[in-house]
Motif scaffolding. Structure first.
Motif, PDB file in Angstrom:
ATOM      1  N   ILE A  36     -46.677 -29.531 -38.946  1.00 23.03           N
ATOM      2  CA  ILE A  36     -47.402 -29.635 -40.213  1.00 23.03           C
ATOM      3  C   ILE A  36     -46.583 -30.436 -41.230  1.00 23.03           C
ATOM      4  O   ILE A  36     -47.106 -31.324 -41.919  1.00 23.03           O
ATOM      5  N   ALA A  37     -45.286 -30.138 -41.298  1.00 19.66           N
ATOM      6  CA  ALA A  37     -44.420 -30.877 -42.229  1.00 19.66           C
ATOM      7  C   ALA A  37     -44.335 -32.351 -41.854  1.00 19.66           C
ATOM      8  O   ALA A  37     -44.329 -33.235 -42.724  1.00 19.66           O
ATOM      9  N   GLY A  38     -44.280 -32.631 -40.547  1.00 15.79           N
ATOM     10  CA  GLY A  38     -44.211 -34.018 -40.100  1.00 15.79           C
ATOM     11  C   GLY A  38     -45.481 -34.791 -40.420  1.00 15.79           C
ATOM     12  O   GLY A  38     -45.421 -35.971 -40.810  1.00 15.79           O
ATOM     13  N   ARG A  52     -45.840 -41.518 -46.842  1.00 16.66           N
ATOM     14  CA  ARG A  52     -44.673 -42.353 -46.530  1.00 16.66           C
ATOM     15  C   ARG A  52     -43.972 -42.814 -47.804  1.00 16.66           C
ATOM     16  O   ARG A  52     -44.626 -43.181 -48.785  1.00 16.66           O
ATOM     17  N   GLY A  53     -42.644 -42.790 -47.766  1.00 18.68           N
ATOM     18  CA  GLY A  53     -41.865 -43.226 -48.911  1.00 18.68           C
ATOM     19  C   GLY A  53     -41.638 -42.156 -49.946  1.00 18.68           C
ATOM     20  O   GLY A  53     -40.893 -42.380 -50.918  1.00 18.68           O
ATOM     21  N   SER A  54     -42.243 -40.975 -49.761  1.00 15.72           N
ATOM     22  CA  SER A  54     -42.073 -39.903 -50.740  1.00 15.72           C
ATOM     23  C   SER A  54     -40.710 -39.239 -50.546  1.00 15.72           C
ATOM     24  O   SER A  54     -40.054 -39.388 -49.522  1.00 15.72           O
ATOM     25  N   TRP A  55     -40.299 -38.467 -51.553  1.00 16.29           N
ATOM     26  CA  TRP A  55     -39.026 -37.749 -51.459  1.00 16.29           C
ATOM     27  C   TRP A  55     -39.081 -36.737 -50.325  1.00 16.29           C
ATOM     28  O   TRP A  55     -38.068 -36.472 -49.666  1.00 16.29           O
ATOM     29  N   PHE A  56     -40.280 -36.156 -50.097  1.00 15.36           N
ATOM     30  CA  PHE A  56     -40.397 -35.157 -49.040  1.00 15.36           C
ATOM     31  C   PHE A  56     -40.143 -35.787 -47.673  1.00 15.36           C
ATOM     32  O   PHE A  56     -39.458 -35.192 -46.829  1.00 15.36           O
ATOM     33  N   GLU A  57     -40.705 -36.977 -47.435  1.00 15.35           N
ATOM     34  CA  GLU A  57     -40.477 -37.641 -46.152  1.00 15.35           C
ATOM     35  C   GLU A  57     -38.997 -37.938 -45.951  1.00 15.35           C
ATOM     36  O   GLU A  57     -38.429 -37.654 -44.887  1.00 15.35           O
ATOM     37  N   GLN A  58     -38.360 -38.485 -46.944  1.00 18.56           N
ATOM     38  CA  GLN A  58     -36.946 -38.847 -46.825  1.00 18.56           C
ATOM     39  C   GLN A  58     -36.077 -37.613 -46.614  1.00 18.56           C
ATOM     40  O   GLN A  58     -35.191 -37.592 -45.755  1.00 18.56           O
ATOM     41  N   TRP A  59     -36.332 -36.580 -47.376  1.00 22.51           N
ATOM     42  CA  TRP A  59     -35.539 -35.359 -47.279  1.00 22.51           C
ATOM     43  C   TRP A  59     -35.726 -34.686 -45.928  1.00 22.51           C
ATOM     44  O   TRP A  59     -34.757 -34.244 -45.288  1.00 22.51           O
ATOM     45  N   SER A  60     -36.984 -34.612 -45.471  1.00 26.54           N
ATOM     46  CA  SER A  60     -37.263 -33.931 -44.207  1.00 26.54           C
ATOM     47  C   SER A  60     -36.667 -34.682 -43.021  1.00 26.54           C
ATOM     48  O   SER A  60     -36.137 -34.066 -42.088  1.00 26.54           O
ATOM     49  N   ILE A  61     -36.743 -36.002 -43.020  1.00 24.90           N
ATOM     50  CA  ILE A  61     -36.186 -36.791 -41.914  1.00 24.90           C
ATOM     51  C   ILE A  61     -34.669 -36.637 -41.845  1.00 24.90           C
ATOM     52  O   ILE A  61     -34.098 -36.397 -40.772  1.00 24.90           O
ATOM     53  N   VAL A  62     -34.012 -36.762 -43.012  1.00 26.16           N
ATOM     54  CA  VAL A  62     -32.543 -36.657 -43.035  1.00 26.16           C
ATOM     55  C   VAL A  62     -32.096 -35.271 -42.587  1.00 26.16           C
ATOM     56  O   VAL A  62     -31.181 -35.126 -41.763  1.00 26.16           O
ATOM     57  N   THR A  63     -32.759 -34.237 -43.104  1.00 29.37           N
ATOM     58  CA  THR A  63     -32.350 -32.856 -42.793  1.00 29.37           C
ATOM     59  C   THR A  63     -32.536 -32.518 -41.321  1.00 29.37           C
ATOM     60  O   THR A  63     -31.622 -32.025 -40.654  1.00 29.37           O
ATOM     61  N   PHE A 113     -40.104 -32.205 -33.233  1.00 33.06           N
ATOM     62  CA  PHE A 113     -41.512 -31.991 -33.579  1.00 33.06           C
ATOM     63  C   PHE A 113     -41.868 -32.700 -34.881  1.00 33.06           C
ATOM     64  O   PHE A 113     -42.953 -33.282 -34.995  1.00 33.06           O
ATOM     65  N   LEU A 114     -40.984 -32.647 -35.864  1.00 32.79           N
ATOM     66  CA  LEU A 114     -41.291 -33.295 -37.141  1.00 32.79           C
ATOM     67  C   LEU A 114     -41.430 -34.803 -36.974  1.00 32.79           C
ATOM     68  O   LEU A 114     -42.386 -35.401 -37.464  1.00 32.79           O
ATOM     69  N   MET A 115     -40.508 -35.428 -36.269  1.00 30.10           N
ATOM     70  CA  MET A 115     -40.555 -36.877 -36.106  1.00 30.10           C
ATOM     71  C   MET A 115     -41.741 -37.309 -35.260  1.00 30.10           C
ATOM     72  O   MET A 115     -42.375 -38.342 -35.533  1.00 30.10           O
ATOM     73  N   LEU A 116     -42.062 -36.535 -34.223  1.00 31.58           N
ATOM     74  CA  LEU A 116     -43.208 -36.880 -33.376  1.00 31.58           C
ATOM     75  C   LEU A 116     -44.513 -36.795 -34.168  1.00 31.58           C
ATOM     76  O   LEU A 116     -45.365 -37.695 -34.090  1.00 31.58           O
ATOM     77  N   ALA A 117     -44.676 -35.724 -34.947  1.00 26.80           N
ATOM     78  CA  ALA A 117     -45.883 -35.582 -35.768  1.00 26.80           C
ATOM     79  C   ALA A 117     -45.948 -36.651 -36.845  1.00 26.80           C
ATOM     80  O   ALA A 117     -47.010 -37.239 -37.090  1.00 26.80           O
ATOM     81  N   ARG A 118     -44.823 -36.937 -37.459  1.00 27.90           N
ATOM     82  CA  ARG A 118     -44.780 -37.947 -38.513  1.00 27.90           C
ATOM     83  C   ARG A 118     -45.150 -39.322 -37.958  1.00 27.90           C
ATOM     84  O   ARG A 118     -45.951 -40.058 -38.544  1.00 27.90           O
ATOM     85  N   ASN A 119     -44.585 -39.702 -36.823  1.00 24.70           N
ATOM     86  CA  ASN A 119     -44.878 -41.009 -36.235  1.00 24.70           C
ATOM     87  C   ASN A 119     -46.333 -41.120 -35.785  1.00 24.70           C
ATOM     88  O   ASN A 119     -46.953 -42.183 -35.898  1.00 24.70           O
TER      89      ASN A 119
END
Length: 327
Positions: free
Chosen positions: A118-120, A127-138, A208-214
């Motif tokens: 869900i988060a992904g 895309r480009g939001s603070w949430f995307e950047q923070w979630s990917i890095v974490t 899971f986050l990266m797969l859903a995001r992509n």
């Protein structure tokens, strides 16, 4: 290629892989420079004659091909034999240990799959939001960090530093649970459960986050979404429709990840002294307990192969072009 032929082909491949896996287990143990009883003679615990009788009792004096045939037959009929060190059926060792491992890892995998997916999807839609950047890095950080390192840091902070949670085991030494409810639903168990569960969730979350995001990023500019946008659907409704179309890779990856659930389990269980199959395997290796090692590794290998087969079949069933193009 019909689904039936696809099923037969994948099943045959899985059977071959299983046979190869158990053969590697057998060969690895037999290539060790000593057997489980060699140290008993050196220490004076047993005489050479007694060790010879023990070797005959466990079939270790038979020709190697006879040992192999019996070993394969017993594994595939789930007759794991008797532990060399604990002198009790191996099934009474590995089955409870497997249950403890699954109690720890399966809920962690399910929770991670739901929350991270869900988060992904939300991150990919924004895309480009603070949430995307923070979630990917974490999540990338925790995925790249070995699970035992995460576990050690959690112990340092919450057990030794803040003294909030117990550090080791599945229950307190004085606990004597009766039945399933007291074993797995008691407050004492939950306190021991929190840290290894958290380490597992953090480790699983990145994939899971990266797969859903992509998947969402790929579908955001698709024609069917443009059509829904033209119809006046809200952002939430568009995201929901894009999410449904992204479930195929997530479902199949969940099956794959379930098969790979034992990845990192050995180090995790050693760090937290969790009485699971990974810790049982380490103890059996140290004691050169052949039957227990063989049973534990066989169960782990079988889980990986079966869930890979399940993922292949699920993908083929959900996307017919996969089986049609398979040769």
């Amino acid at each position: 290629m019909s689904f039936r032929r696809f099923l037969i082909k994948r099943t045959v491949i899985a059977a071959i892989l299983t046979l190869v896996s158990v053969s590697i287990i057998f060969a690895t143990l037999r290539l060790l420079p000593s057997d489980p009883f060699s140290g008993l003679v050196a220490s004076g615990s047993l005489t050479a004659d007694q060790v010879t009788k023990l070797r005959a009792m466990y079939g270790l004096d038979e020709p190697i091909y006879v040992q192999y045939l019996k070993y394969v037959r017993n594994l595939f009929t789930f007759q794991f034999g008797v532990s060399l060190t604990q002198q009790r059926p191996v099934g009474t060792i590995v089955v409870p240990a497997l249950v403890n491992t699954l109690v720890l890892l399966l809920p962690a995998l399910v929770v991670t799959a739901i929350v991270s997916s869900i988060a992904g999807m939300y991150a990919g839609w924004n895309r480009g939001s603070w949430f995307e950047q923070w979630s990917i890095v974490t999540t990338t950080f925790f995925r790249a960090t070995p699970i035992f390192v995460t576990g050690i840091f959690l112990l340092i902070i919450f057990s030794y530093g803040l003294n909030w949670l117990p550090a080791f085991g599945m229950r307190s030494p004085m606990a004597n649970p009766q039945g399933y409810a007291e074993t797995f639903l008691s407050v004492d168990f939950l306190k021991h459960y929190i840290l290894p569960f958290t380490a597992s969730v953090l480790f699983f979350s990145g994939d899971f986050l990266m797969l859903a995001r992509n998947s969402i990023v790929e579908r955001k500019g698709s024609e069917f979404l443009k059509l829904h946008r033209a119809k006046g659907l809200s952002e939430r409704e568009q995201l929901a429709r894009a999410g449904r179309n992204s479930l195929l890779p997530l479902v199949t990856y969940f099956a794959l990840r379930t098969g790979m659930i034992f990845q990192g389990v050995i180090t995790l269980e050693v760090v937290f002294a969790w009485p699971g199959i990974g810790r049982a395997l380490v103890q059996a290796i140290l004691n050169q307990d052949y039957p227990t090692v063989q049973a534990a590794v066989f169960i782990m290998a079988l889980a990986v192969i079966v869930m890979n087969l399940t993922a292949d079949l699920a993908y083929a069933k959900l996307d017919p072009t996969i089986e049609a193009g398979d040769v």
